[in-house]
Write a protein that holds these residues in place. Structure first.
Motif, PDB file in Angstrom:
ATOM      1  N   ARG A  19       0.829  -1.214   0.000  1.00 13.31           N
ATOM      2  CA  ARG A  19       0.000   0.000   0.000  1.00 13.31           C
ATOM      3  C   ARG A  19       0.861   1.260   0.000  1.00 13.31           C
ATOM      4  NH1 ARG A  19      -3.639   2.760  -2.084  1.00 13.31           N
ATOM      5  NH2 ARG A  19      -4.845   4.070  -0.716  1.00 13.31           N
ATOM      6  N   GLU A  22       2.392   1.709  -3.382  1.00 19.37           N
ATOM      7  CA  GLU A  22       1.349   2.146  -4.310  1.00 19.37           C
ATOM      8  C   GLU A  22       1.076   3.639  -4.173  1.00 19.37           C
ATOM      9  OE1 GLU A  22      -2.992   0.551  -5.627  1.00 19.37           O
ATOM     10  OE2 GLU A  22      -2.657   0.732  -3.461  1.00 19.37           O
ATOM     11  N   MET A  26       2.027   6.126  -7.207  1.00 22.02           N
ATOM     12  CA  MET A  26       0.914   6.779  -7.893  1.00 22.02           C
ATOM     13  C   MET A  26       1.016   8.297  -7.803  1.00 22.02           C
ATOM     14  SD  MET A  26      -2.284   4.221  -7.085  1.00 22.02           S
ATOM     15  CE  MET A  26      -3.454   5.251  -7.954  1.00 22.02           C
ATOM     16  N   GLU A  31       1.570   4.002 -12.947  1.00 20.20           N
ATOM     17  CA  GLU A  31       0.494   3.029 -12.793  1.00 20.20           C
ATOM     18  C   GLU A  31       1.087   1.889 -11.970  1.00 20.20           C
ATOM     19  OE1 GLU A  31      -2.205   0.074 -15.561  1.00 20.20           O
ATOM     20  OE2 GLU A  31      -1.100   1.703 -16.506  1.00 20.20           O
ATOM     21  N   VAL A  32       0.339   1.380 -11.002  1.00 19.72           N
ATOM     22  CA  VAL A  32       0.882   0.376 -10.085  1.00 19.72           C
ATOM     23  C   VAL A  32       0.021  -0.883 -10.100  1.00 19.72           C
ATOM     24  CG1 VAL A  32       1.491  -0.127  -7.686  1.00 19.72           C
ATOM     25  CG2 VAL A  32       1.815   2.183  -8.588  1.00 19.72           C
ATOM     26  N   GLU A  33       0.691  -2.024 -10.232  1.00 15.41           N
ATOM     27  CA  GLU A  33       0.080  -3.331 -10.045  1.00 15.41           C
ATOM     28  C   GLU A  33       0.739  -3.932  -8.812  1.00 15.41           C
ATOM     29  OE1 GLU A  33      -2.375  -4.810 -11.659  1.00 15.41           O
ATOM     30  OE2 GLU A  33      -2.578  -3.345 -13.265  1.00 15.41           O
ATOM     31  N   LYS A  34      -0.006  -4.758  -8.071  1.00 15.36           N
ATOM     32  CA  LYS A  34       0.538  -5.347  -6.842  1.00 15.36           C
ATOM     33  C   LYS A  34       0.326  -6.853  -6.856  1.00 15.36           C
ATOM     34  CE  LYS A  34      -2.287  -2.886  -4.542  1.00 15.36           C
ATOM     35  NZ  LYS A  34      -3.138  -2.333  -3.511  1.00 15.36           N
TER      36      LYS A  34
END
Length: 70
Positions: A19, A22, A26, A31-34
């Motif tokens: 988190r 992210e 951001m 752009e964030v993928e987890k």
């Protein structure tokens, strides 16, 4: 010319770390993928691409070095 957002995949078994990464990324226009595990990372990469992967080394089941080897 359209400027594309760079996508970063963050892999960490600690949800708080995911988190925080992210939020920071951001705010800086990424752009964030987890993913919470190496397995989840591979599942995500089956249908997504990432410009950069930030990978935790100490994870259960499959550590970060094992993820890199595969």
């Amino acid at each position: 010319m359209i400027k594309m957002q760079k996508k970063i995949l963050v892999v960490d078994d600690d949800r708080m770390n995911l988190r925080m990464a992210e939020i920071i990324l951001m705010k800086n226009g990424y752009e964030v993928e987890k993913a919470e595990s190496g397995k989840a990372c591979f599942e995500l990469l089956e249908h997504e691409t990432a410009d950069l992967i930030l990978l935790d080394i100490e994870m259960p089941e499959m550590n970060g070095f094992e993820v890199m080897e595969q």
